[in-house]
Motif scaffolding. Structure first.
Motif, short mmCIF file in Angstrom:
data_model
loop_
_atom_site.label_atom_id
_atom_site.label_comp_id
_atom_site.label_asym_id
_atom_site.label_seq_id
_atom_site.Cartn_x
_atom_site.Cartn_y
_atom_site.Cartn_z
N LEU A 61 0.83 -1.19 0.00
CA LEU A 61 0.00 0.00 0.00
C LEU A 61 0.87 1.25 0.00
O LEU A 61 1.88 1.32 0.71
CB LEU A 61 -0.92 0.01 1.22
N LEU A 62 0.48 2.24 -0.78
CA LEU A 62 1.26 3.47 -0.85
C LEU A 62 1.40 4.14 0.51
O LEU A 62 2.44 4.70 0.84
CB LEU A 62 0.62 4.44 -1.84
N LYS A 63 0.36 4.09 1.31
CA LYS A 63 0.40 4.77 2.61
C LYS A 63 1.40 4.14 3.56
O LYS A 63 1.78 4.75 4.57
CB LYS A 63 -1.00 4.80 3.24
N GLU A 64 1.84 2.92 3.27
CA GLU A 64 2.79 2.24 4.14
C GLU A 64 4.24 2.47 3.72
O GLU A 64 5.16 2.00 4.38
CB GLU A 64 2.49 0.74 4.17
N LEU A 65 4.43 3.18 2.60
CA LEU A 65 5.79 3.44 2.14
C LEU A 65 6.42 4.57 2.94
O LEU A 65 5.73 5.45 3.47
CB LEU A 65 5.79 3.79 0.65
N HIS A 66 7.74 4.55 2.99
CA HIS A 66 8.50 5.59 3.69
C HIS A 66 8.28 6.95 3.03
O HIS A 66 8.31 7.07 1.81
CB HIS A 66 9.98 5.22 3.65
N ILE A 67 8.00 7.95 3.84
CA ILE A 67 7.83 9.31 3.31
C ILE A 67 9.21 9.95 3.17
O ILE A 67 9.97 10.03 4.14
CB ILE A 67 6.96 10.17 4.25
N PRO A 68 9.60 10.37 1.96
CA PRO A 68 10.94 10.94 1.75
C PRO A 68 11.19 12.15 2.66
O PRO A 68 10.35 13.03 2.79
CB PRO A 68 10.92 11.35 0.27
N GLU A 69 12.36 12.16 3.27
CA GLU A 69 12.73 13.24 4.18
C GLU A 69 13.47 14.36 3.44
O GLU A 69 14.16 14.11 2.45
CB GLU A 69 13.65 12.71 5.27
N ALA A 70 13.33 15.56 3.96
CA ALA A 70 14.17 16.67 3.50
C ALA A 70 15.49 16.57 4.25
O ALA A 70 15.54 16.61 5.48
CB ALA A 70 13.49 18.01 3.81
N LEU A 71 16.59 16.38 3.51
CA LEU A 71 17.88 16.11 4.12
C LEU A 71 18.84 17.27 3.93
O LEU A 71 18.98 17.80 2.83
CB LEU A 71 18.49 14.85 3.50
N ASN A 72 19.53 17.65 5.03
CA ASN A 72 20.56 18.67 4.87
C ASN A 72 21.79 18.04 4.21
O ASN A 72 21.88 16.82 4.04
CB ASN A 72 20.90 19.33 6.21
N ASN A 73 22.75 18.87 3.87
CA ASN A 73 23.89 18.39 3.08
C ASN A 73 24.67 17.29 3.80
O ASN A 73 25.02 16.27 3.19
CB ASN A 73 24.83 19.56 2.77
N ALA A 74 24.95 17.47 5.07
CA ALA A 74 25.75 16.51 5.80
C ALA A 74 25.04 15.16 5.92
O ALA A 74 25.64 14.10 5.73
CB ALA A 74 26.09 17.06 7.19
N THR A 75 23.74 15.20 6.23
CA THR A 75 22.97 13.96 6.35
C THR A 75 22.87 13.26 5.01
O THR A 75 22.99 12.04 4.91
CB THR A 75 21.56 14.26 6.90
N PHE A 76 22.62 14.05 3.96
CA PHE A 76 22.53 13.50 2.61
C PHE A 76 23.83 12.78 2.25
O PHE A 76 23.80 11.63 1.77
CB PHE A 76 22.25 14.63 1.61
N LYS A 77 24.96 13.42 2.50
CA LYS A 77 26.25 12.83 2.16
C LYS A 77 26.49 11.54 2.94
O LYS A 77 27.00 10.55 2.41
CB LYS A 77 27.38 13.81 2.43
N ASN A 78 26.10 11.53 4.18
CA ASN A 78 26.28 10.34 5.01
C ASN A 78 25.46 9.16 4.49
O ASN A 78 25.91 8.01 4.49
CB ASN A 78 25.91 10.65 6.46
N LYS A 79 24.25 9.44 4.02
CA LYS A 79 23.36 8.39 3.52
C LYS A 79 23.76 7.90 2.13
O LYS A 79 23.33 6.83 1.69
CB LYS A 79 21.91 8.88 3.50
#
Length: 469
Positions: free
Chosen positions: A244-262
């Protein structure tokens, strides 16, 4: 009786609302279902039936989401052996919606389990008025039978029988409502018109004009367009029942440092235009231009098992990309770069670029002796229509495995119809250590407009699957 078509761009998918006075069916629904809820609310009808013609290969169906939201039962081909709760249909069954009767005929060929719904408006007459034929027959074309390895000729033969022994027996005035239109890779030569009649198709559909079985089979099993990787995945997901779409992860707004880490354990997907990607992009990211046939190429090029991090111009573009990724079963969208590439480079993070060269610049390289490898990433059929002399043809999806046929030290220019597919190709080569990669902005369309070559027939059609890509 009311028939309303909902056409979904890029995947070129047609779904339908078949309504009586108070109730209706949704036929071959797409995954994001709000559009059906909104339209039926406006029409004042209740969704009481969800009808599938077959296990769709090019997109994830919305049957599970729609059943959960409305309580309506799902009807699907019995031979599909679906894992979810449904009513299995086979030849001779029927479904009634007020004065509308849908008779089920089995129509294998595009897929083994395919069925079609033959519609009779019993309040007006006894003869069929319409057929929802899924991917068995299109306007100007028929469904491709080559999606199942080793079964192409067998399915093509079944398709011949389906068409000549069943569908072509319907009245000439019977309206045809297919599940796809021009731009889909479920066929080869679909017309841009989105519905037709049996009489018109009988007279002008090239495949229906082939009387000989052997010739028909040969026609539909040779020189077919490539089938994207996600086609087989989507079929199985639709059989089991998608999450179900409602059970999918909601994309987060990521800052630069968090984005790079992921980034260490994820795919970075840059959905901006190929020009923007060329200016600045995160190293080793994919570029699939949101303005291209985005969902098809995303399903083709990206692994469904890895998390996806989006780079976009803004939140709205990231949301649009996420929705289109879900349509092809790419559900692990973890987040997006909140401040975009501007925020990334102004904080001093590393970026790369791809030179964008114009048609005159490319022509100079072709004719003035500069040692340049030109890689034409269009489909073989487009390349054969016209190509720059000396250009190597490697369709963009094949670059994933055939990049080693190219010299990573050589100056390499990629070209397609307009710059979008070649932009994708540039991002792939950069991931494999190519340093001197350039994109021919404007592609073969620009090259022809500058007077250096012939116009690419596929590049200029407004509905073509590779138009502007």
């Amino acid at each position: 009786m009311l028939i309303q078509q909902i056409f979904t761009e890029k995947i070129a998918h047609s779904s339908y609302i078949l309504a009586g006075d108070k109730t209706c069916a949704i036929i071959d629904p797409r995954r994001d279902i709000n559009i059906y809820l909104e339209i039926t609310r406006e029409l004042g009808v209740k969704i009481t039936h969800i009808l599938e013609t077959h296990l769709h290969a090019d997109f994830i169906s919305g049957h599970i989401d729609l059943a959960k939201r409305t309580g309506a039962p799902i009807y699907a081909p019995g031979k599909a052996n679906c894992d979810f709760e449904h009513t299995a249909l086979s030849e001779g069954d029927s479904v009634d919606i007020e004065d509308i009767r849908l008779n089920i005929i089995e129509t294998p060929g595009h897929t083994p389990e395919h069925i079609s719904y033959v519609v009779t408006d019993t309040s007006r007459g006894k003869k069929p008025i319409a057929v929802f034929c899924g991917d068995t027959m299109f306007v100007g074309d028929v469904g491709r039978p080559d999606l199942f390895p080793g079964k192409a000729e067998q399915l093509a033969s079944k398709l011949y029988d389906t068409l000549n022994g069943k569908l072509l027996n319907l009245p000439e005035f019977c309206e045809i409502y297919p599940a796809h239109g021009a731009g889909s890779l479920c066929g080869r030569a679909m017309a841009s018109k989105r519905s037709s009649t049996m009489g018109y198709e009988r007279k002008y559909n090239y495949a229906l004009l082939i009387d000989d079985r052997k010739e028909f089979i040969e026609s539909l099993t040779n020189n077919m367009p490539s089938a994207p990787d996600h086609f087989s995945r989507c079929t199985e997901i639709n059989r089991k029942g998608p999450e179900l779409l409602k059970e999918l992860h909601i994309p987060e707004a990521l800052n630069n440092a968090t984005f790079k880490n992921k980034m260490k354990d994820a795919i970075v997907l840059d959905v901006r235009s190929f020009e923007s990607f060329g200016g600045q992009h995160i190293p080793d990211s994919y570029n699939i231009d949101i303005n291209s046939n985005f969902p098809t190429y995303a399903g083709w090029l990206l692994s469904p098992d890895k998390n996806i991090l989006l780079v976009s111009e803004n939140y709205s573009q990231a949301f649009d990309a996420c929705q289109q990724l879900h349509r092809v079963g790419l559900d692990k969208v973890e987040g997006y770069l909140e401040e975009g590439l501007y925020g990334w480079v102004t904080e001093g993070f590393a970026a790369k670029h791809v030179p964008q060269i114009s048609a005159p610049e490319l022509n100079d390289r072709v004719h003035k002796g500069r040692k340049t490898t030109i890689v034409d990433v269009r489909e073989a059929s487009e390349y054969e229509d016209y190509h720059i002399e000396g250009a190597v043809n490697i369709p963009v999806h094949e670059l994933r495995g055939r990049y080693n046929e190219l010299d990573p030290e050589a100056e390499t220019v990629l070209i397609c119809g307009s710059g979008q597919r070649s932009g994708m190709g540039c991002s792939l080569l950069l991931q494999h250590g190519f340093q001197k990669v350039m994109n021919a902005a404007g592609g073969m369309r620009g090259y022809a407009a500058a007077g250096f070559g012939q116009e690419c027939p596929m590049c200029v059609l407004p509905w073509a699957p590779f138009k502007n890509k």
